[in-house]
Each structure stands twice: as C-alpha cells, then as structure tokens.
Write an enzyme that holds these catalytic residues in place. Structure first.
Site, PDB file in Angstrom:
ATOM      1  N   HIS A   1       0.822   0.190 -17.461  1.00  0.00           N
ATOM      2  CA  HIS A   1       0.246  -0.100 -18.787  1.00  0.00           C
ATOM      3  C   HIS A   1       0.730  -1.489 -19.203  1.00  0.00           C
ATOM      4  O   HIS A   1       1.443  -2.160 -18.433  1.00  0.00           O
ATOM      5  CB  HIS A   1       0.654   0.987 -19.785  1.00  0.00           C
ATOM      6  CG  HIS A   1       2.120   1.280 -19.801  1.00  0.00           C
ATOM      7  ND1 HIS A   1       3.071   0.357 -20.202  1.00  0.00           N
ATOM      8  CD2 HIS A   1       2.818   2.381 -19.414  1.00  0.00           C
ATOM      9  CE1 HIS A   1       4.269   0.888 -20.112  1.00  0.00           C
ATOM     10  NE2 HIS A   1       4.152   2.110 -19.615  1.00  0.00           N
TER      11      HIS A   1
ATOM     12  N   HIS B   1       4.428  -2.528 -18.618  1.00  0.00           N
ATOM     13  CA  HIS B   1       4.724  -3.029 -17.264  1.00  0.00           C
ATOM     14  C   HIS B   1       4.158  -4.437 -17.078  1.00  0.00           C
ATOM     15  O   HIS B   1       4.815  -5.318 -16.513  1.00  0.00           O
ATOM     16  CB  HIS B   1       4.085  -2.124 -16.198  1.00  0.00           C
ATOM     17  CG  HIS B   1       4.551  -0.704 -16.223  1.00  0.00           C
ATOM     18  ND1 HIS B   1       3.721   0.346 -16.540  1.00  0.00           N
ATOM     19  CD2 HIS B   1       5.762  -0.153 -15.947  1.00  0.00           C
ATOM     20  CE1 HIS B   1       4.382   1.485 -16.453  1.00  0.00           C
ATOM     21  NE2 HIS B   1       5.633   1.210 -16.102  1.00  0.00           N
TER      22      HIS B   1
ATOM     23  N   GLY C   1      12.443  -3.102 -19.041  1.00  0.00           N
ATOM     24  CA  GLY C   1      11.975  -2.985 -20.421  1.00  0.00           C
ATOM     25  C   GLY C   1      13.040  -2.390 -21.335  1.00  0.00           C
ATOM     26  O   GLY C   1      13.740  -1.439 -20.952  1.00  0.00           O
TER      27      GLY C   1
ATOM     28  N   LYS D   1      12.524  -0.534 -23.666  1.00  0.00           N
ATOM     29  CA  LYS D   1      12.172   0.856 -23.988  1.00  0.00           C
ATOM     30  C   LYS D   1      13.179   1.817 -23.356  1.00  0.00           C
ATOM     31  O   LYS D   1      13.543   2.829 -23.935  1.00  0.00           O
ATOM     32  CB  LYS D   1      10.767   1.156 -23.460  1.00  0.00           C
ATOM     33  CG  LYS D   1      10.530   2.615 -23.261  1.00  0.00           C
ATOM     34  CD  LYS D   1       9.164   3.026 -23.636  1.00  0.00           C
ATOM     35  CE  LYS D   1       9.043   4.516 -23.627  1.00  0.00           C
ATOM     36  NZ  LYS D   1       9.263   5.103 -22.320  1.00  0.00           N
TER      37      LYS D   1
HETATM   38  P1  AMP Z   1       8.639   3.109 -15.397  1.00  0.00           P
HETATM   39  O1  AMP Z   1       7.397   2.892 -14.603  1.00  0.00           O
HETATM   40  O2  AMP Z   1       8.436   4.000 -16.596  1.00  0.00           O
HETATM   41  O3  AMP Z   1       9.818   3.495 -14.543  1.00  0.00           O
HETATM   42  O4  AMP Z   1       9.010   1.700 -16.031  1.00  0.00           O
HETATM   43  C1  AMP Z   1       9.149   0.558 -15.229  1.00  0.00           C
HETATM   44  C2  AMP Z   1       9.704  -0.546 -16.084  1.00  0.00           C
HETATM   45  O5  AMP Z   1       8.804  -0.802 -17.165  1.00  0.00           O
HETATM   46  C3  AMP Z   1      11.054  -0.193 -16.719  1.00  0.00           C
HETATM   47  O6  AMP Z   1      11.892  -1.329 -16.711  1.00  0.00           O
HETATM   48  C4  AMP Z   1      10.659   0.198 -18.121  1.00  0.00           C
HETATM   49  O7  AMP Z   1      11.696   0.014 -19.065  1.00  0.00           O
HETATM   50  C5  AMP Z   1       9.512  -0.763 -18.375  1.00  0.00           C
HETATM   51  N1  AMP Z   1       8.674  -0.270 -19.464  1.00  0.00           N
HETATM   52  C6  AMP Z   1       8.170   0.989 -19.596  1.00  0.00           C
HETATM   53  N2  AMP Z   1       7.500   1.094 -20.758  1.00  0.00           N
HETATM   54  C7  AMP Z   1       7.603  -0.107 -21.376  1.00  0.00           C
HETATM   55  C8  AMP Z   1       7.139  -0.624 -22.616  1.00  0.00           C
HETATM   56  N3  AMP Z   1       6.436   0.120 -23.470  1.00  0.00           N
HETATM   57  N4  AMP Z   1       7.431  -1.918 -22.936  1.00  0.00           N
HETATM   58  C9  AMP Z   1       8.151  -2.682 -22.069  1.00  0.00           C
HETATM   59  N5  AMP Z   1       8.620  -2.249 -20.882  1.00  0.00           N
HETATM   60  C10 AMP Z   1       8.353  -0.982 -20.545  1.00  0.00           C
END
Ligand code: AMP
Length: 280
Positions: free
Chosen positions: A34, A37, A148, A150
């Site tokens: 999204h 990412h 992120g 988050k």
């Molecule tokens: P994930 O695919 O959920 O493991 O996330 C991959 C990376 O994207 C991680 O570093 C998360 O912190 C980052 N991330 C996930 N959601 C967001 C968001 N809403 N804003 C910024 N970074 C994000």
C-alpha cells in the site's frame, strides 16, 4: 525491475554494484503493498542508486496461526506497484531460501523491548522479526534500511539487532512517518481484511491517540490511558494495550519524560490493528 528468488544470486548482483560505489537502499515487506510501503520505496529512491524491496511473509514472526494463514497475498498487484514506483530489485524468496534445512535459530537479546507492549502480547514475535531481518540484512547488506514508524517498536528492535550484529556502522536505519488514509486510519495490509462495518470503526484508534496528543499537557497520563481504553472498548474494540511511554525506551512515561509516545493495539473481532503517535 529485476526479480530474484535466490539469495546467492541477489547477493552477488548487489556486491557487483557496491564495488562501483553504488548505494543500496532496502525496504523489507510482507507484501500486500500500500502507500505506506510505497512511501518507503520513494524515500529509498531519493537517497540510493539501487532500491531493493523484499516480499516475504515470514512464518516465524506470527504467534497466531490463523493470522498467518489469512495474511493477504497480492503479488501481481504488488509487482505492478513496484514497477510504477521504479523499484530496481524485487526479492521474493521461498521459506526454504530464508530458512534452509541447516538454519539454526539464534536467540537475540532484546532486553525489555521483548517484554513490553507488542512483546508482551505477541510472545516470540520479535525473535521471529530478528530471525528474518538477520537473514535479509546479510543477504542484501544495504547502506540504508527503510522502516515505517507505524511499527515503532519493531524499528527499535531492528536498531538493536543492527548493533547486536555489529552492522550499525555499515547500515543506517531510516524510520519514515506512518502513512494514513484520509480519515486517519494507519495504512496496513491487514486493513484489506476489514468488513465495511469494521472499516468504518477502525479510524477510532487514531482519533483516540490524536485526542490524547491534544490533552497530554492538561490531563494525567493514567487518566488519559484509562479514557483511551474506555473510548475504544465502548465502540467494540478489544484492547491489548494503550500506553503512554518514554519514546526512547518504551517504558512507562512520567509527567516529566521529555519525549513521550502513545502506542495502541486493539482487535476488531479477529483483526488486530496497531498505531502510535509521538506526543509533543
Ligand atoms: P509489513 O509489510 O507490514 O511488514 O511492513 C513493511 C514495512 O512497511 C515496515 O517497515 C512497516 O513499518 C512499513 N509500513 C507498514 N505500514 C506503514 C504505513 N502505514 N506507513 C509507513 N510505513 C508503513
């Protein structure tokens, strides 16, 4: 964009580029991409010559089998989004590539980071995060790593991991702001699983955090935490935690703690959402 499935081939490719002084930026993900990412990819594009994104749904960081099984997989659209973002390299390893038969899981000393907040409610989660990040960091050996805010506690865990691996001199961790939907909901791959009714309720997490942010100078920490939990539970959330902590340690904040953060994790039925807000 070049797609790699084998770690050795990816390492070799990146080493060749490092030899000619190309900067490597790395964005590890679990896919279902999204704009959160993509904002990391965009940052990495500005600051590096080669941007590597990985997509790997890491089984060892799920403490709940159903959450792992239901984790969204949208590889075709992920590839389209990465192409549009001009990502240079996509790494999609199999589980056997990351955890080959000879793989020996280590135990990482994460100190109190492992016992508070996410650590307390998701036993083993951060050990799993460290296992996959240890492998990925050794394969990619990036100059810049993008994560992120988050997943604030995860950023702190990975910062500690870089030190434990003695990689903190060669790899800089860049934490980038949480991207939100127009109504404040933090973007998350798990949002795809929300029903329309749940989706309508979900922004209340951010509203509650923002409300705490507005009142932190006027109301006591314990009062704000209590009110926040009540606001969420009365609207049907099951709250794991809503805590105001020291942003540098994630231990409980005191009135005079200079940099505070409020972090929350709550379920809407079986879907667990997390969010946080640094308080001025
Ligand atoms: P994930 O695919 O959920 O493991 O996330 C991959 C990376 O994207 C991680 O570093 C998360 O912190 C980052 N991330 C996930 N959601 C967001 C968001 N809403 N804003 C910024 N970074 C994000």
């Amino acid at each position: 964009m070049i797609l790699f499935k084998q770690s050795e081939a990816l390492s070799h490719f990146l080493q060749q580029h490092k030899k000619v002084q190309k900067k490597i930026g790395f964005v590890p993900t679990m896919g279902a991409l999204h704009n959160g990412h993509l904002s990391l990819i965009e940052s990495a594009k500005k600051e590096n010559e080669i941007v590597v994104c990985s997509i790997f749904v890491n089984p060892t960081q799920f403490n709940n089998a159903q959450d792992f099984q239901l984790y969204p997989v949208t590889i075709e659209t992920d590839i389209d989004k990465l192409l549009a973002a001009a990502c240079d390299v996509l790494f999609i390893p199999s589980t056997a590539e990351i955890y080959p038969p000879a793989y020996q899981a280590k135990q990482y000393d994460l100190s109190s980071l492992e016992t508070v907040l996410e650590g307390a409610f998701r036993p083993g989660h951060f050990q799993g995060v460290c296992q996959v990040m240890d492998r990925l960091l050794h394969i990619v050996q990036p100059h810049n790593l993008y994560l992120g805010a988050k997943d604030y506690q995860q950023c702190m865990v990975v910062a500690r991991l870089l030190k434990l691996l003695k990689m903190d001199n060669e790899t800089v961790l860049n934490m980038r702001p949480t991207q939100r939907e127009a109504d404040g909901l933090a973007m998350s791959s798990r949002n795809l699983r929300l029903t329309p009714a749940q989706r309508a309720k979900a922004p209340l997490i951010y509203e509650t955090l923002a409300n705490i942010g507005r009142r932190i100078k006027k109301v006591s920490i314990s009062e704000l935490e209590k009110e926040g939990i009540t606001a969420l539970t009365t609207h049907g959330f099951e709250v794991d935690y809503l805590s105001i902590t020291d942003a540098d340690t994630l231990l409980p904040a005191k009135a005079n703690t200079p940099k505070k953060i409020v972090l929350a994790a709550a379920f809407l039925d079986s879907i667990r959402l997390i969010d946080n807000l640094v308080l001025d």
